[in-house]
Design a protein around this motif. Structure first.
Motif, short mmCIF file in Angstrom:
data_model
loop_
_atom_site.label_atom_id
_atom_site.label_comp_id
_atom_site.label_asym_id
_atom_site.label_seq_id
_atom_site.Cartn_x
_atom_site.Cartn_y
_atom_site.Cartn_z
N MET A 249 -6.29 2.67 3.75
CA MET A 249 -6.71 1.39 4.17
C MET A 249 -7.55 1.13 5.29
SD MET A 249 -3.90 -1.69 4.97
CE MET A 249 -3.88 -2.47 3.40
N ASP A 250 -7.27 1.84 6.40
CA ASP A 250 -8.36 1.44 7.54
C ASP A 250 -9.79 1.90 7.20
OD1 ASP A 250 -6.15 1.05 9.16
OD2 ASP A 250 -5.71 3.26 9.97
N ARG A 251 -9.83 2.90 6.46
CA ARG A 251 -11.49 3.31 5.95
C ARG A 251 -11.86 2.12 5.01
NH1 ARG A 251 -13.37 7.66 2.73
NH2 ARG A 251 -11.23 8.67 3.09
N PHE A 252 -10.96 1.57 4.32
CA PHE A 252 -11.47 0.62 3.35
C PHE A 252 -11.85 -0.53 4.15
CE2 PHE A 252 -9.80 -3.29 1.49
CZ PHE A 252 -10.62 -3.60 0.41
N PRO A 286 6.60 1.48 0.68
CA PRO A 286 5.21 0.82 0.84
C PRO A 286 4.37 1.05 2.27
CG PRO A 286 6.75 -0.73 1.30
CD PRO A 286 7.61 0.64 1.27
N HIS A 287 4.17 2.10 2.96
CA HIS A 287 3.34 2.13 3.87
C HIS A 287 1.93 2.49 3.30
CE1 HIS A 287 3.10 6.52 3.89
NE2 HIS A 287 4.02 6.72 3.59
N ALA A 288 1.07 2.28 4.28
CA ALA A 288 -0.30 2.26 3.71
C ALA A 288 -0.83 3.46 3.28
CB ALA A 288 -1.38 1.74 4.92
N GLY A 289 -0.09 4.73 3.81
CA GLY A 289 -0.55 6.18 3.22
C GLY A 289 -0.06 6.21 1.91
N ASN A 290 0.66 5.44 1.25
CA ASN A 290 0.73 5.73 -0.34
C ASN A 290 0.03 4.56 -1.16
OD1 ASN A 290 2.64 7.63 -0.03
ND2 ASN A 290 4.51 6.13 0.17
N TYR A 291 -1.09 4.25 -0.67
CA TYR A 291 -2.06 3.43 -1.31
C TYR A 291 -3.27 3.64 -1.02
CZ TYR A 291 2.02 -0.05 -1.59
OH TYR A 291 3.04 -0.91 -2.02
N LEU A 292 -4.24 3.44 -2.37
CA LEU A 292 -5.59 3.82 -2.06
C LEU A 292 -6.28 2.68 -2.52
CD1 LEU A 292 -6.09 7.41 -3.89
CD2 LEU A 292 -6.26 6.67 -1.34
N PHE A 293 -7.55 2.20 -1.91
CA PHE A 293 -8.44 0.99 -2.06
C PHE A 293 -9.77 1.41 -2.48
CE2 PHE A 293 -4.84 0.38 0.97
CZ PHE A 293 -4.29 -0.63 0.36
N ARG A 294 -10.19 0.55 -3.47
CA ARG A 294 -11.65 0.92 -3.95
C ARG A 294 -12.35 -0.22 -3.46
NH1 ARG A 294 -10.50 2.28 -9.96
NH2 ARG A 294 -9.15 4.38 -9.91
N PRO A 295 -13.66 -0.04 -3.51
CA PRO A 295 -14.81 -1.15 -3.15
C PRO A 295 -14.52 -2.50 -3.89
CG PRO A 295 -15.85 1.06 -3.04
CD PRO A 295 -14.61 1.46 -3.83
N ASP A 296 -14.12 -2.19 -5.02
CA ASP A 296 -14.03 -3.53 -6.01
C ASP A 296 -12.69 -4.18 -5.70
OD1 ASP A 296 -12.28 -1.83 -7.37
OD2 ASP A 296 -13.26 -1.98 -9.34
N GLY A 297 -11.66 -3.55 -4.86
CA GLY A 297 -10.31 -4.24 -4.66
C GLY A 297 -9.34 -3.74 -5.58
N THR A 298 -9.65 -2.78 -6.28
CA THR A 298 -8.62 -2.06 -7.13
C THR A 298 -7.81 -1.26 -5.99
OG1 THR A 298 -10.20 -1.60 -9.05
CG2 THR A 298 -7.93 -0.29 -8.81
N LEU A 416 -0.52 -6.93 4.47
CA LEU A 416 -1.11 -8.18 4.30
C LEU A 416 -1.61 -8.68 5.75
CD1 LEU A 416 1.40 -9.98 2.20
CD2 LEU A 416 -0.75 -9.01 1.50
N ARG A 417 -1.02 -8.35 6.76
CA ARG A 417 -1.48 -8.53 8.31
C ARG A 417 -2.70 -7.96 8.39
NH1 ARG A 417 1.38 -11.09 12.17
NH2 ARG A 417 0.52 -9.28 13.85
N LYS A 418 -2.88 -6.44 8.02
CA LYS A 418 -3.88 -5.78 8.24
C LYS A 418 -5.19 -6.19 7.74
CE LYS A 418 -3.91 -1.61 9.45
NZ LYS A 418 -3.73 -0.18 9.73
N VAL A 419 -5.22 -6.85 6.39
CA VAL A 419 -6.17 -7.19 5.70
C VAL A 419 -6.46 -8.89 5.87
CG1 VAL A 419 -5.94 -5.87 3.66
CG2 VAL A 419 -4.93 -7.98 3.63
N GLN A 420 -5.48 -9.45 6.72
CA GLN A 420 -5.65 -10.77 7.12
C GLN A 420 -5.67 -11.66 5.92
OE1 GLN A 420 -8.68 -11.31 10.09
NE2 GLN A 420 -7.53 -10.41 11.82
N HIS A 421 -4.71 -11.53 5.13
CA HIS A 421 -4.57 -12.17 3.72
C HIS A 421 -4.26 -13.67 3.82
CE1 HIS A 421 -2.77 -13.00 -0.34
NE2 HIS A 421 -4.05 -12.89 -0.53
N ASP A 422 -5.12 -14.46 3.24
CA ASP A 422 -4.95 -15.82 2.94
C ASP A 422 -4.48 -16.15 1.80
OD1 ASP A 422 -4.80 -18.63 3.28
OD2 ASP A 422 -7.15 -18.90 3.31
N GLY A 423 -3.01 -16.53 1.72
CA GLY A 423 -2.30 -16.37 0.30
C GLY A 423 -1.68 -17.79 -0.01
N ALA A 424 -1.59 -17.94 -1.19
CA ALA A 424 -0.62 -19.13 -1.78
C ALA A 424 0.76 -18.58 -1.99
CB ALA A 424 -1.48 -20.08 -2.94
#
Length: 453
Positions: A249-252, A286-298, A416-424
């Motif tokens: 996440m941090d690098r993404f 669900p900590h960030a170390g168990n997720y990978l993020f691609r440039p397209d948002g996958t 969600l706080r790290k990405v500053q998500h604006d969600g409905a």
């Protein structure tokens, strides 16, 4: 070079027992000294004791790996609910990346023993440097003879024999160190739940089944990827799965534009609600170390060893409890809270504090849109301030099913706080709550798609 963690129960218990003794003695000395200090000096002394003991916990649990380190990580995640300074969270948070690598010759021996063949006969290549070393296992990149790029996860030797003794020692540490001030029956139930999940995490046949289940179940959720497995290269102690591409996440976040960050946030929210309220089977680490993020948002989901499954009717009542909060119906909220054994008293103060907590946690769901991680997003500090009041009421409980559900919710919210998500969130959450409630009541077929508002 670091060696493997100690295997024998005696040596592990000796280390944990020594840790418990040092922590307890530290607090005892602080309380004695505090009797002769003014309020300001006593508070500063207690703060220093907390910090020193957190460092002791990190050092000991990081070297032990296994259940000791795993529960230490969970302690780091729930530190906000304890009467500890915020700096303690930073120290305990080191447990997420503190594990020392197991030397490659030991990894090679484990894989060859489990798969009954030399490494060179099994793989076209096998990286000696690990991708990562966690509390229970170590992961290495490899390539199969057929060309597929894979990750091989290898369980630490002897870890499966340490769970019961580690948890018993840690329970003594948390109680003796006054980290947990709850009734013994509640603590016992929580530790039984942790034990059950840890036991499952130590069975890689079970994790392989989890991976295949979620790969199918989440196939229609846009932008979510789960690795498949390679059964011929899997045993109870070795798990071989597809290697997903993507960045931590941090690098993404260093490179992602606003649109992509919001797309990632949308997917993190949706997949949490899908798993919890439709599948009732939750990726519960669900900590960030168990997720990978691609440039397209996958978003790639990793590590399905810790999966929590929920009873249909329990989740229905939990969803009804959440709906009651959104509808401002405290009576209905308390009815469902009693059913799932969150509320165990008629004490009006306890009822009021639980209602306040529920309204606070649901704050992002009470407006059409809510932005996380920006000025005005004060849910986390308010929950922190409310924590000591909650702990004072023994009639407000955290039943076992709630432990991993709220752990997953908290981990998702942190991302969600790290990405500053604006969600409905309001409409999405209500759709999933109504779905789970309807399934439990027989109004909706189990497995039906959620009709989003």
């Amino acid at each position: 070079m670091a060696g493997p963690p100690p295997k024998s129960k005696l040596s592990r218990m000796a280390r944990l027992g020594g840790l418990t003794s040092r922590v307890s003695t530290s607090y005892l000395g602080q309380r004695i000294a505090g009797a002769f200090q003014g309020d300001e000096a006593r508070e500063a002394s207690l703060r220093q004791a907390h910090l020193k003991n957190a460092e002791r916990v990190v050092t000991t649990m990081g070297s032990l790996k296994g259940a000791a380190m795993k529960v230490g990580q969970q302690l780091a995640q729930v530190v906000d609910g304890m009467e500890l300074p915020s700096e303690v969270a930073d120290i305990l948070g080191q447990l997420n990346d503190k594990a020392e690598a197991v030397p490659f010759p030991l990894i090679r021996a484990s894989v060859e023993k489990e798969l009954d063949a030399p490494l060179t006969a099994l793989f076209a290549s096998f990286d000696e440097e690990p991708l990562g070393t966690a509390s229970l296992a170590q992961a290495h990149a490899a390539q199969l003879k057929t060309g597929e790029r894979v990750v091989v996860k290898v369980l630490h030797e002897g870890i499966e024999h340490s769970v019961d003794s580690d948890l018993a020692a840690l329970k003594g540490l948390l109680i003796g160190g006054r980290f947990l001030r709850r009734e013994r029956s509640e603590i016992d139930a929580i530790f039984a739940e942790i034990n059950a999940r840890l036991t499952e995490e130590l069975d890689y046949y079970q994790e392989a089944a989890n991976l295949e289940y979620f790969k199918r179940a989440l196939a229609d959720v846009p932008g979510i990827e789960v690795p498949g497995t390679h059964p011929s290269f899997c045993t109870a102690r070795v798990l071989t799965m597809d290697r997903l591409t993507g960045a931590p996440m941090d690098r993404f976040l260093e490179r992602a534009d606003e649109e992509t960050r919001q797309r990632v946030g949308d997917r993190l929210v949706t997949v949490f609600y899908e798993m919890a309220f439709r599948l009732r089977a939750l990726h519960a680490d669900p900590h960030a170390g168990n997720y990978l993020f691609r440039p397209d948002g996958t978003v790639g989901l990793l590590d399905f060893g810790c999966v929590k499954r929920f009873d249909t009717y329990w989740m229905g009542h939990y969803a009804d409890m959440a709906l009651a909060i959104l509808d401002g119906d405290q009576a209905a909220f308390e009815t469902h809270a009693r059913t799932i054994e969150v509320l165990m008293t008629d004490d009006p103060d306890a009822r009021a504090i639980l209602w306040k907590l529920g309204r606070l946690v649901c704050k992002p769901l009470e407006v059409p849109r809510y932005r996380c991680g920006v000025e005005g997003d004060d849910v986390t500090p308010q929950v922190q301030r409310l924590g000591p009041s909650i702990l004072r009421h023994q009639g407000v409980r955290s039943p076992p099913d709630l432990v991993f559900l709220h752990r997953a919710l908290g981990g998702t919210y942190a991302m969600l706080r790290k990405v500053q998500h604006d969600g409905a969130y309001r409409d999405l959450a209500r759709s999933y709550f109504e779905h789970a409630s309807g399934v439990a009541a027989g109004r909706i077929g189990d497995g039906s798609p959620v009709r989003r508002r």
